[in-house]
Design a protein around this motif. Structure first.
Motif, PDB file in Angstrom:
ATOM      1  N   ARG A 172     -47.283  73.251  52.733  1.00 14.67           N
ATOM      2  CA  ARG A 172     -47.300  72.903  51.319  1.00 14.67           C
ATOM      3  C   ARG A 172     -46.159  73.615  50.584  1.00 14.67           C
ATOM      4  O   ARG A 172     -45.461  73.017  49.778  1.00 14.67           O
ATOM      5  N   GLY A 173     -45.957  74.891  50.908  1.00 16.14           N
ATOM      6  CA  GLY A 173     -44.868  75.649  50.303  1.00 16.14           C
ATOM      7  C   GLY A 173     -43.511  75.035  50.625  1.00 16.14           C
ATOM      8  O   GLY A 173     -42.661  74.877  49.752  1.00 16.14           O
ATOM      9  N   GLN A 174     -43.338  74.654  51.893  1.00 19.24           N
ATOM     10  CA  GLN A 174     -42.070  74.029  52.319  1.00 19.24           C
ATOM     11  C   GLN A 174     -41.824  72.729  51.577  1.00 19.24           C
ATOM     12  O   GLN A 174     -40.741  72.481  51.061  1.00 19.24           O
ATOM     13  N   MET A 175     -42.874  71.910  51.544  1.00 11.50           N
ATOM     14  CA  MET A 175     -42.734  70.595  50.912  1.00 11.50           C
ATOM     15  C   MET A 175     -42.466  70.733  49.422  1.00 11.50           C
ATOM     16  O   MET A 175     -41.724  69.948  48.843  1.00 11.50           O
ATOM     17  N   ARG A 176     -43.079  71.753  48.838  1.00 13.03           N
ATOM     18  CA  ARG A 176     -42.886  71.978  47.416  1.00 13.03           C
ATOM     19  C   ARG A 176     -41.407  72.250  47.116  1.00 13.03           C
ATOM     20  O   ARG A 176     -40.828  71.656  46.219  1.00 13.03           O
ATOM     21  N   SER A 177     -40.799  73.112  47.918  1.00  8.69           N
ATOM     22  CA  SER A 177     -39.387  73.383  47.633  1.00  8.69           C
ATOM     23  C   SER A 177     -38.516  72.180  47.976  1.00  8.69           C
ATOM     24  O   SER A 177     -37.505  71.939  47.321  1.00  8.69           O
ATOM     25  N   GLU A 178     -38.916  71.400  48.988  1.00  9.21           N
ATOM     26  CA  GLU A 178     -38.152  70.177  49.290  1.00  9.21           C
ATOM     27  C   GLU A 178     -38.178  69.211  48.118  1.00  9.21           C
ATOM     28  O   GLU A 178     -37.155  68.644  47.739  1.00  9.21           O
ATOM     29  N   ILE A 179     -39.355  69.022  47.560  1.00 10.02           N
ATOM     30  CA  ILE A 179     -39.485  68.082  46.442  1.00 10.02           C
ATOM     31  C   ILE A 179     -38.698  68.587  45.236  1.00 10.02           C
ATOM     32  O   ILE A 179     -38.007  67.818  44.562  1.00 10.02           O
ATOM     33  N   ALA A 180     -38.756  69.900  45.000  1.00 11.46           N
ATOM     34  CA  ALA A 180     -38.018  70.473  43.871  1.00 11.46           C
ATOM     35  C   ALA A 180     -36.516  70.252  44.046  1.00 11.46           C
ATOM     36  O   ALA A 180     -35.817  69.852  43.102  1.00 11.46           O
ATOM     37  N   GLN A 181     -36.015  70.476  45.258  1.00  8.50           N
ATOM     38  CA  GLN A 181     -34.583  70.272  45.530  1.00  8.50           C
ATOM     39  C   GLN A 181     -34.176  68.823  45.343  1.00  8.50           C
ATOM     40  O   GLN A 181     -33.151  68.518  44.741  1.00  8.50           O
ATOM     41  N   LEU A 182     -35.017  67.929  45.908  1.00  7.77           N
ATOM     42  CA  LEU A 182     -34.731  66.501  45.812  1.00  7.77           C
ATOM     43  C   LEU A 182     -34.645  66.069  44.368  1.00  7.77           C
ATOM     44  O   LEU A 182     -33.748  65.331  43.980  1.00  7.77           O
ATOM     45  N   GLN A 183     -35.589  66.550  43.584  1.00  8.55           N
ATOM     46  CA  GLN A 183     -35.643  66.148  42.193  1.00  8.55           C
ATOM     47  C   GLN A 183     -34.372  66.574  41.464  1.00  8.55           C
ATOM     48  O   GLN A 183     -33.802  65.824  40.699  1.00  8.55           O
ATOM     49  N   ARG A 184     -33.913  67.783  41.747  1.00  3.61           N
ATOM     50  CA  ARG A 184     -32.686  68.249  41.097  1.00  3.61           C
ATOM     51  C   ARG A 184     -31.505  67.370  41.464  1.00  3.61           C
ATOM     52  O   ARG A 184     -30.625  67.107  40.666  1.00  3.61           O
ATOM     53  N   ARG A 185     -31.517  66.894  42.717  1.00  3.16           N
ATOM     54  CA  ARG A 185     -30.383  66.098  43.177  1.00  3.16           C
ATOM     55  C   ARG A 185     -30.456  64.638  42.720  1.00  3.16           C
ATOM     56  O   ARG A 185     -29.455  64.030  42.412  1.00  3.16           O
ATOM     57  N   LEU A 186     -31.665  64.071  42.735  1.00  2.00           N
ATOM     58  CA  LEU A 186     -31.787  62.624  42.527  1.00  2.00           C
ATOM     59  C   LEU A 186     -31.962  62.218  41.071  1.00  2.00           C
ATOM     60  O   LEU A 186     -31.609  61.114  40.689  1.00  2.00           O
ATOM     61  N   ASN A 187     -32.548  63.090  40.265  1.00  2.56           N
ATOM     62  CA  ASN A 187     -32.831  62.736  38.873  1.00  2.56           C
ATOM     63  C   ASN A 187     -33.603  61.434  38.719  1.00  2.56           C
ATOM     64  O   ASN A 187     -33.213  60.563  37.938  1.00  2.56           O
ATOM     65  N   THR A 188     -34.686  61.324  39.468  1.00  2.00           N
ATOM     66  CA  THR A 188     -35.526  60.143  39.354  1.00  2.00           C
ATOM     67  C   THR A 188     -36.590  60.385  38.293  1.00  2.00           C
ATOM     68  O   THR A 188     -37.031  61.506  38.096  1.00  2.00           O
ATOM     69  N   THR A 189     -36.993  59.324  37.621  1.00  2.00           N
ATOM     70  CA  THR A 189     -38.166  59.421  36.750  1.00  2.00           C
ATOM     71  C   THR A 189     -39.377  59.579  37.655  1.00  2.00           C
ATOM     72  O   THR A 189     -39.586  58.762  38.546  1.00  2.00           O
ATOM     73  N   SER A 190     -40.161  60.638  37.456  1.00  2.00           N
ATOM     74  CA  SER A 190     -41.303  60.865  38.338  1.00  2.00           C
ATOM     75  C   SER A 190     -42.517  61.341  37.566  1.00  2.00           C
ATOM     76  O   SER A 190     -42.398  62.145  36.646  1.00  2.00           O
ATOM     77  N   VAL A 191     -43.677  60.837  37.960  1.00  2.00           N
ATOM     78  CA  VAL A 191     -44.946  61.362  37.470  1.00  2.00           C
ATOM     79  C   VAL A 191     -45.682  61.893  38.687  1.00  2.00           C
ATOM     80  O   VAL A 191     -45.855  61.168  39.674  1.00  2.00           O
ATOM     81  N   TYR A 192     -46.089  63.138  38.610  1.00  2.00           N
ATOM     82  CA  TYR A 192     -46.630  63.831  39.770  1.00  2.00           C
ATOM     83  C   TYR A 192     -47.990  64.408  39.394  1.00  2.00           C
ATOM     84  O   TYR A 192     -48.085  65.264  38.513  1.00  2.00           O
TER      85      TYR A 192
END
Ligand code: ADP
Ligand code: ADP
Length: 228
Positions: A172-192
């Motif tokens: 969960r910790g790993q995935m959390r940082s992956e999602i955070a990184q992706l979000q910074r790079r992709l700038n997608t509109t997201s509801v989580y």
């Protein structure tokens, strides 16, 4: 991608009690908003109304400025990123990502399909894995394949419903940082959607706190952290 606006949204199920009560929220194009709150507070209901899997009792839902209350899920063009990723196990990563383009018969030439898949794979750092099958990928890689599929069909937004809740703490910790990184790079509109405070405080641009169907607060993680 597109903005998502909720205007005074109410949801009453058959018992007539409002599961979601007068919720208003503006999610900008490219913004990552976390919807957090305890079990039963109405998070999934909000998400299902946005996707179009649940009727809206009152209020307006806008995507990219257009009212979509009566529009079918397909027309809303949103990408649900499910916990189980919903990938095709017998298809390669390439074909999994290409799948939405294959469905629109004739709209994309083979060259365009390849171009779009390559572009998504580069963004998601999946280029090395395009020939593999989902069964041989890590959880994070699988999640990225699911997102790649949404990127190639140019979805208006990503919707995440507790994507990490079934994972053990380390993953969960790993995935959390992956999602955070992706979000910074992709700038997608997201509801989580999550009930996890740590996810809420580390992932989003803004956090919307829901309690018993009522939106209590919308603030940046920093504002929430610093409040008394
Ligand atoms: P959360 O996702 O925050 O756990 P839900 O949106 O699932 O909350 O549920 C909010 C409230 O609406 C709860 O009281 C739940 O029991 C009720 N509810 C959810 N789905 C239905 C349904 N299909 N029919 C009737 N009540 C429902
Ligand atoms: P979640 O935590 O994801 O909301 P739940 O266990 O609360 O999951 O709900 C699982 C499913 O049951 C959902 O599809 C929800 O709509 C439905 N559900 C929840 N509460 C009720 C209810 N009171 N009556 C009917 N269906 C419900």
């Amino acid at each position: 991608m597109a903005s998502i606006t909720l205007k005074n949204i109410v949801k009453k199920y058959d018992d007539g009690y409002p599961a979601v009560n007068d919720v208003s929220l503006e999610i900008d194009d490219g913004e990552f908003v976390i919807l957090v709150g305890p079990s039963g507070c109405g998070k999934s209901t909000v998400l299902r109304m946005i996707v179009g899997l649940e009727d809206i009792t009152e209020g307006d839902l806008l995507i990219g400025g257009d009212r979509v209350n009566e529009k079918a899920p397909r027309e809303r063009n949103l990408a649900m990123v499910f916990q189980n990723y919903a990938l095709y196990p017998h298809l390669t990563v390439f074909e999994n990502i290409a799948f939405p383009m294959r469905l629109t018969k004739g709209k994309f030439t083979e060259e365009q399909v390849r171009e779009n898949v390559d572009r998504a794979a580069t963004m998601l750092e999946l280029t090395e894995h395009l020939d593999r099958k989902p069964g041989n990928l890590s959880g994070g890689q699988r999640q990225r394949v699911a997102m790649g599929r949404a990127i190639v069909r140019d979805a208006n937004a990503f919707l995440f419903d507790e994507p990490l809740s079934n994972l053990d703490a380390k993953l969960r910790g790993q995935m959390r940082s992956e999602i955070a990184q992706l979000q910074r790079r992709l700038n997608t509109t997201s509801v989580y959607v999550t009930h996890d405070q740590t996810e809420a405080m580390t992932l989003g641009d803004r956090v919307a706190v829901l309690k018993k169907g009522i939106l209590q607060q919308v603030a940046s993680p920093r504002e929430l952290y610093e409040q008394p």
